[in-house]
Write a protein that holds these residues in place. Structure first.
Motif, PDB file in Angstrom:
ATOM      1  N   PRO A  54       0.823  -1.213   0.000  1.00  0.00           N
ATOM      2  CA  PRO A  54       0.000   0.000   0.000  1.00  0.00           C
ATOM      3  C   PRO A  54       0.857   1.263   0.000  1.00  0.00           C
ATOM      4  N   ALA A  55       0.249   2.362  -0.414  1.00  0.00           N
ATOM      5  CA  ALA A  55       0.948   3.644  -0.420  1.00  0.00           C
ATOM      6  C   ALA A  55       1.346   4.033   1.003  1.00  0.00           C
ATOM      7  N   VAL A  56       2.411   4.823   1.108  1.00  0.00           N
ATOM      8  CA  VAL A  56       2.888   5.252   2.423  1.00  0.00           C
ATOM      9  C   VAL A  56       2.904   6.772   2.488  1.00  0.00           C
ATOM     10  N   SER A  57       2.592   7.283   3.660  1.00  0.00           N
ATOM     11  CA  SER A  57       2.627   8.721   3.886  1.00  0.00           C
ATOM     12  C   SER A  57       3.991   9.100   4.454  1.00  0.00           C
ATOM     13  N   ILE A  58       4.660  10.027   3.803  1.00  0.00           N
ATOM     14  CA  ILE A  58       6.007  10.435   4.193  1.00  0.00           C
ATOM     15  C   ILE A  58       5.934  11.751   4.962  1.00  0.00           C
ATOM     16  N   VAL A  59       6.508  11.764   6.152  1.00  0.00           N
ATOM     17  CA  VAL A  59       6.631  12.995   6.931  1.00  0.00           C
ATOM     18  C   VAL A  59       7.938  13.662   6.511  1.00  0.00           C
ATOM     19  N   LEU A  60       7.823  14.751   5.795  1.00  0.00           N
ATOM     20  CA  LEU A  60       8.987  15.324   5.128  1.00  0.00           C
ATOM     21  C   LEU A  60      10.080  15.750   6.094  1.00  0.00           C
ATOM     22  N   LYS A  61       9.723  16.365   7.209  1.00  0.00           N
ATOM     23  CA  LYS A  61      10.764  16.868   8.109  1.00  0.00           C
ATOM     24  C   LYS A  61      11.572  15.735   8.738  1.00  0.00           C
ATOM     25  N   ASP A  62      10.996  14.529   8.794  1.00  0.00           N
ATOM     26  CA  ASP A  62      11.739  13.383   9.321  1.00  0.00           C
ATOM     27  C   ASP A  62      12.801  12.891   8.346  1.00  0.00           C
ATOM     28  N   ASN A  63      12.693  13.312   7.103  1.00  0.00           N
ATOM     29  CA  ASN A  63      13.599  12.831   6.060  1.00  0.00           C
ATOM     30  C   ASN A  63      14.662  13.853   5.662  1.00  0.00           C
ATOM     31  N   PHE A  64      14.693  15.005   6.317  1.00  0.00           N
ATOM     32  CA  PHE A  64      15.718  15.985   5.942  1.00  0.00           C
ATOM     33  C   PHE A  64      17.115  15.395   6.135  1.00  0.00           C
ATOM     34  N   TYR A  65      17.339  14.749   7.277  1.00  0.00           N
ATOM     35  CA  TYR A  65      18.513  13.899   7.495  1.00  0.00           C
ATOM     36  C   TYR A  65      17.976  12.509   7.837  1.00  0.00           C
ATOM     37  N   PRO A  66      17.929  11.576   6.889  1.00  0.00           N
ATOM     38  CA  PRO A  66      17.302  10.273   7.140  1.00  0.00           C
ATOM     39  C   PRO A  66      17.940   9.545   8.318  1.00  0.00           C
ATOM     40  N   SER A  67      17.117   8.847   9.070  1.00  0.00           N
ATOM     41  CA  SER A  67      17.579   8.204  10.303  1.00  0.00           C
ATOM     42  C   SER A  67      18.499   7.016  10.046  1.00  0.00           C
ATOM     43  N   ASP A  68      18.477   6.451   8.827  1.00  0.00           N
ATOM     44  CA  ASP A  68      19.354   5.310   8.559  1.00  0.00           C
ATOM     45  C   ASP A  68      20.750   5.736   8.122  1.00  0.00           C
ATOM     46  N   GLY A  69      21.001   7.043   8.031  1.00  0.00           N
ATOM     47  CA  GLY A  69      22.335   7.545   7.730  1.00  0.00           C
ATOM     48  C   GLY A  69      23.001   8.100   8.976  1.00  0.00           C
ATOM     49  N   VAL A  70      24.216   8.614   8.799  1.00  0.00           N
ATOM     50  CA  VAL A  70      24.954   9.177   9.932  1.00  0.00           C
ATOM     51  C   VAL A  70      24.958  10.705   9.902  1.00  0.00           C
ATOM     52  N   GLY A  71      24.312  11.292   8.906  1.00  0.00           N
ATOM     53  CA  GLY A  71      24.226  12.745   8.840  1.00  0.00           C
ATOM     54  C   GLY A  71      23.305  13.302   9.908  1.00  0.00           C
ATOM     55  N   LYS A  72      23.692  14.414  10.494  1.00  0.00           N
ATOM     56  CA  LYS A  72      22.921  15.056  11.551  1.00  0.00           C
ATOM     57  C   LYS A  72      22.790  16.548  11.261  1.00  0.00           C
ATOM     58  N   ARG A  73      21.736  17.125  11.795  1.00  0.00           N
ATOM     59  CA  ARG A  73      21.557  18.566  11.666  1.00  0.00           C
ATOM     60  C   ARG A  73      22.782  19.292  12.198  1.00  0.00           C
ATOM     61  N   GLN A  74      23.234  20.290  11.439  1.00  0.00           N
ATOM     62  CA  GLN A  74      24.421  21.055  11.803  1.00  0.00           C
ATOM     63  C   GLN A  74      24.038  22.425  12.380  1.00  0.00           C
ATOM     64  N   PRO A  75      24.953  23.060  13.104  1.00  0.00           N
ATOM     65  CA  PRO A  75      24.602  24.288  13.835  1.00  0.00           C
ATOM     66  C   PRO A  75      24.056  25.414  12.968  1.00  0.00           C
ATOM     67  N   ASN A  76      24.519  25.519  11.728  1.00  0.00           N
ATOM     68  CA  ASN A  76      24.093  26.632  10.880  1.00  0.00           C
ATOM     69  C   ASN A  76      23.091  26.228   9.803  1.00  0.00           C
ATOM     70  N   ASP A  77      22.569  25.008   9.892  1.00  0.00           N
ATOM     71  CA  ASP A  77      21.489  24.611   8.990  1.00  0.00           C
ATOM     72  C   ASP A  77      20.226  25.413   9.300  1.00  0.00           C
ATOM     73  N   LEU A  78      19.423  25.620   8.275  1.00  0.00           N
ATOM     74  CA  LEU A  78      18.078  26.169   8.448  1.00  0.00           C
ATOM     75  C   LEU A  78      17.105  25.040   8.143  1.00  0.00           C
ATOM     76  N   VAL A  79      16.451  24.520   9.167  1.00  0.00           N
ATOM     77  CA  VAL A  79      15.622  23.326   9.041  1.00  0.00           C
ATOM     78  C   VAL A  79      14.181  23.680   9.389  1.00  0.00           C
ATOM     79  N   SER A  80      13.298  23.524   8.430  1.00  0.00           N
ATOM     80  CA  SER A  80      11.893  23.861   8.636  1.00  0.00           C
ATOM     81  C   SER A  80      11.244  22.920   9.649  1.00  0.00           C
ATOM     82  N   THR A  81      10.395  23.491  10.485  1.00  0.00           N
ATOM     83  CA  THR A  81       9.605  22.688  11.426  1.00  0.00           C
ATOM     84  C   THR A  81       8.166  22.514  10.957  1.00  0.00           C
TER      85      THR A  81
END
Length: 406
Positions: free
Chosen positions: A316-343
């Motif tokens: 079935p189709a899946v609903s994606i929460v966009l803000k959860d995918n800005f830095y995907p949880s299965d990677g090692v990338g994390k929000r950085q101090p000077n990023d602008l990240v929408s809430t």
């Protein structure tokens, strides 16, 4: 003596003024070199083995595969139009130089103007590739096995310079470059490529250089992908990816392998700054097998015009929460101090002058947008100044993307 001294001072001031003016003009003016006509190609049909100069403002036809042999050069002057028929491709073993201008770009397209209707440029053993102010449209026609071909492939340790050009409607990777190439990929507009798979700019195998000020829209997979060869982990791919505007990438490939704005994996190194990433399936992914120790990133803006979007590529189709995918949880990338990240919608909106907010556009759909930034955009003045004080492909200093209509 006094008059000589005064004269020297006046001359110094005048020289400084001239040099200052030149410096300012260089920021916004892109003048191609004046290359004399050599071995002009006067026939309306480009031969199967081509070398020489395609003449300014002339229209040519390709009826079959064209090969530029090692040691030969195929050079296109401003205003050249090439119509490609019969799913033909251009194979480059020598030098390819397509040098249009802002007022007279070069154009390569098929006779049908349909996505995937000619084979593109295959430069796997080329000696040099230069593409300036050139339209390359509707590539990716099938190979003999029926598989879509990349629009531009390079597998050689050569200098690759791709600037101020437009690429649209390919069927697989738009650019697939490896083999230790030294790249400069600046101020291009790359739209709607990959029917069901394929990256916008796919860099592997010890490629080094810069990817900057590009608009990359609606790729089936990722906008920019960095990897190093599985069989040859050294030397590493290492690329500066900065001041790009990446929109609506990854949805046609969907959940099977989500596309990202930028991805770094397989022992590659990325330096990722000042990018605006909007409505992509995922934002920036630093995979666990990337060289995360040497990879650096910050000052990127993440935004979505909706809090969720439905991925219909799976059942079935899946609903994606966009803000959860800005830095995907299965990677090692994390929000950085000077990023602008929408809430949420409205927060950290980059304030493009015109953008409809599209997510999953079909292959071949044009981009109708003005991606320059309105006054008051949070992206203005928030960039890493090593690259630019602003974020995104369109910057207030005029050094960015020169395409006024995408």
């Amino acid at each position: 003596m006094k008059s000589i001294t005064q004269f020297s001072i006046y001359m110094g001031i005048a020289l400084a003024t001239v040099l200052s003016a030149c410096s300012k003009s260089e920021e916004v003016t892109f003048i191609p070199p004046d290359i004399p006509t050599s071995n002009p190609i006067t026939s309306d049909t480009i031969p199967a083995f081509a070398k020489g100069t395609l003449l300014a403002n002339h229209t040519y036809t390709i009826l079959q595969d064209v090969t530029v042999k090692a040691g030969d050069t195929l050079f296109a002057q401003p205003g050249v139009v090439v119509k490609v028929m019969n799913n033909a491709q251009v194979i480059v073993e020598g030098v390819l130089k397509l040098e249009g201008t802002k007022s007279a770009p070069v154009s390569f397209d098929s006779d049908t103007h349909q996505p995937g209707s000619w084979g593109g440029f295959h430069c796997n053993s080329a000696q040099a590739v230069t593409i300036l102010w050139t339209h390359v449209d509707n590539t990716g026609g099938p190979d003999p096995t029926g598989s879509a071909r990349p629009s531009l492939t390079i597998k050689a340790p050569i200098v690759v310079d791709i600037e101020d050009s437009w690429f649209s409607n390919g069927q697989d990777d738009l650019m697939a470059i490896s083999g230790g190439a030294k790249i400069t990929i600046l101020r291009n507009t790359i739209t709607s490529s990959g029917k069901a798979d394929g990256e916008g700019i796919n860099l592997k195998g010890a490629v080094t250089g810069d990817v900057a000020y590009n608009v990359i829209y609606s790729q089936a997979g990722s906008g920019v992908k960095l990897e190093t060869s599985k069989s040859a982990p050294l030397p590493q791919t290492e690329v500066n990816v900065y001041n790009n505007t990446l929109l609506s990438n990854g949805w046609r490939r969907g959940a099977a392998e989500p596309g990202r704005g930028v991805s770094v994996g397989l022992n590659a190194i990325g330096h990722i700054y000042n990018n605006i990433i909007v409505n992509c399936y995922q934002g920036i992914e630093i995979f666990t097998d990337a060289d995360a120790t040497k990879t650096t990133y910050d000052n990127n803006l993440f935004y979505a015009t909706s809090d969720t979007y439905t991925d219909n590529t799976v059942t079935p189709a899946v609903s994606i929460v966009l803000k959860d995918n800005f830095y995907p949880s299965d990677g090692v990338g994390k929000r950085q101090p000077n990023d602008l990240v929408s809430t949420g919608v409205g927060n950290m909106d980059p304030k493009f002058k015109q953008f409809t907010g599209v997510f999953a556009a079909p292959n071949g759909a044009p981009l109708a947008a003005d991606l320059s930034l309105q006054q008051g955009s949070p992206a203005l003045g928030h960039g890493n100044s090593k690259y630019n004080v602003d974020m995104g492909a369109y910057t207030s200093d005029g050094k960015g993307n020169q395409h006024t209509n995408n």
